[in-house]
Scaffold this motif. Structure first.
Motif, short mmCIF file in Angstrom:
data_model
loop_
_atom_site.label_atom_id
_atom_site.label_comp_id
_atom_site.label_asym_id
_atom_site.label_seq_id
_atom_site.Cartn_x
_atom_site.Cartn_y
_atom_site.Cartn_z
N ALA A 29 0.83 -1.21 0.00
CA ALA A 29 0.00 0.00 0.00
C ALA A 29 0.87 1.26 0.00
N GLU A 30 1.93 1.25 0.79
CA GLU A 30 2.84 2.40 0.83
C GLU A 30 3.53 2.59 -0.52
N ASN A 31 4.01 1.51 -1.12
CA ASN A 31 4.65 1.59 -2.44
C ASN A 31 3.67 2.12 -3.48
N HIS A 32 2.44 1.66 -3.42
CA HIS A 32 1.42 2.10 -4.37
C HIS A 32 1.18 3.59 -4.23
N ARG A 33 1.03 4.07 -3.00
CA ARG A 33 0.81 5.51 -2.77
C ARG A 33 1.97 6.33 -3.32
N GLU A 34 3.20 5.89 -3.04
CA GLU A 34 4.38 6.62 -3.50
C GLU A 34 4.47 6.62 -5.02
N ALA A 35 4.25 5.46 -5.64
CA ALA A 35 4.32 5.37 -7.10
C ALA A 35 3.23 6.22 -7.75
N ALA A 36 2.03 6.18 -7.20
CA ALA A 36 0.93 6.97 -7.75
C ALA A 36 1.27 8.45 -7.69
N GLN A 37 1.86 8.90 -6.59
CA GLN A 37 2.20 10.31 -6.45
C GLN A 37 3.29 10.71 -7.45
N VAL A 38 4.31 9.87 -7.60
CA VAL A 38 5.40 10.18 -8.55
C VAL A 38 4.85 10.22 -9.97
N LEU A 39 3.99 9.26 -10.32
CA LEU A 39 3.41 9.25 -11.67
C LEU A 39 2.54 10.49 -11.90
N ARG A 40 1.73 10.84 -10.90
CA ARG A 40 0.90 12.05 -11.01
C ARG A 40 1.76 13.28 -11.24
N ASP A 41 2.81 13.42 -10.44
CA ASP A 41 3.69 14.58 -10.55
C ASP A 41 4.38 14.64 -11.92
N ALA A 42 4.91 13.50 -12.36
CA ALA A 42 5.61 13.46 -13.65
C ALA A 42 4.65 13.77 -14.79
N PHE A 43 3.45 13.21 -14.73
CA PHE A 43 2.45 13.44 -15.76
C PHE A 43 2.05 14.92 -15.80
N GLU A 44 1.75 15.46 -14.62
CA GLU A 44 1.34 16.87 -14.55
C GLU A 44 2.45 17.80 -15.06
N ASP A 45 3.66 17.57 -14.61
CA ASP A 45 4.79 18.40 -15.06
C ASP A 45 4.92 18.36 -16.58
N ALA A 46 4.88 17.16 -17.14
CA ALA A 46 5.06 17.01 -18.58
C ALA A 46 3.96 17.74 -19.35
N VAL A 47 2.72 17.54 -18.94
CA VAL A 47 1.61 18.16 -19.66
C VAL A 47 1.68 19.68 -19.53
N LEU A 48 1.99 20.17 -18.33
CA LEU A 48 2.08 21.62 -18.14
C LEU A 48 3.24 22.22 -18.91
N MET A 49 4.26 21.41 -19.24
CA MET A 49 5.38 21.90 -20.03
C MET A 49 5.15 21.70 -21.52
N GLY A 50 3.98 21.20 -21.90
CA GLY A 50 3.62 21.12 -23.30
C GLY A 50 3.65 19.75 -23.94
N VAL A 51 3.95 18.70 -23.17
CA VAL A 51 3.93 17.35 -23.74
C VAL A 51 2.47 16.94 -23.96
N ASP A 52 2.21 16.30 -25.09
CA ASP A 52 0.88 15.80 -25.40
C ASP A 52 0.45 14.78 -24.35
N GLU A 53 -0.78 14.91 -23.82
CA GLU A 53 -1.26 14.01 -22.76
C GLU A 53 -1.23 12.55 -23.19
N ALA A 54 -1.73 12.26 -24.37
CA ALA A 54 -1.77 10.87 -24.84
C ALA A 54 -0.35 10.31 -24.98
#
Length: 74
Positions: A29-54
């Protein structure tokens, strides 16, 4: 309502039966929470910097698919 960012209700073992060890479930559960947060952050950063969401979703999925199994000999 659960989402893929929520941990699964049960963690299937290699034999298909759900894991029941409380300590293992706690670590998973702890690993899942950490991985989900890192993925969310990386995804958000990329999209906000102009990377296509898909494209970013595909890149993240490919990263997960390429993870080597820890059971394979190096």
């Amino acid at each position: 309502m659960t989402t893929p960012l929520d941990p699964p209700a049960a963690w299937p073992g290699a034999d298909g039966a759900p894991l029941s060890c409380r300590e293992k479930l706690k670590v998973l559960a702890e690993n899942h929470r950490e991985a989900a947060q890192v993925l969310r952050d990386a995804f958000e950063d990329a999209v906000l910097m102009g990377v296509d969401e898909a494209a970013m979703r595909r890149i993240l999925a490919e990263m997960v698919a390429a993870l080597p199994s820890p059971k394979r000999a190096a």
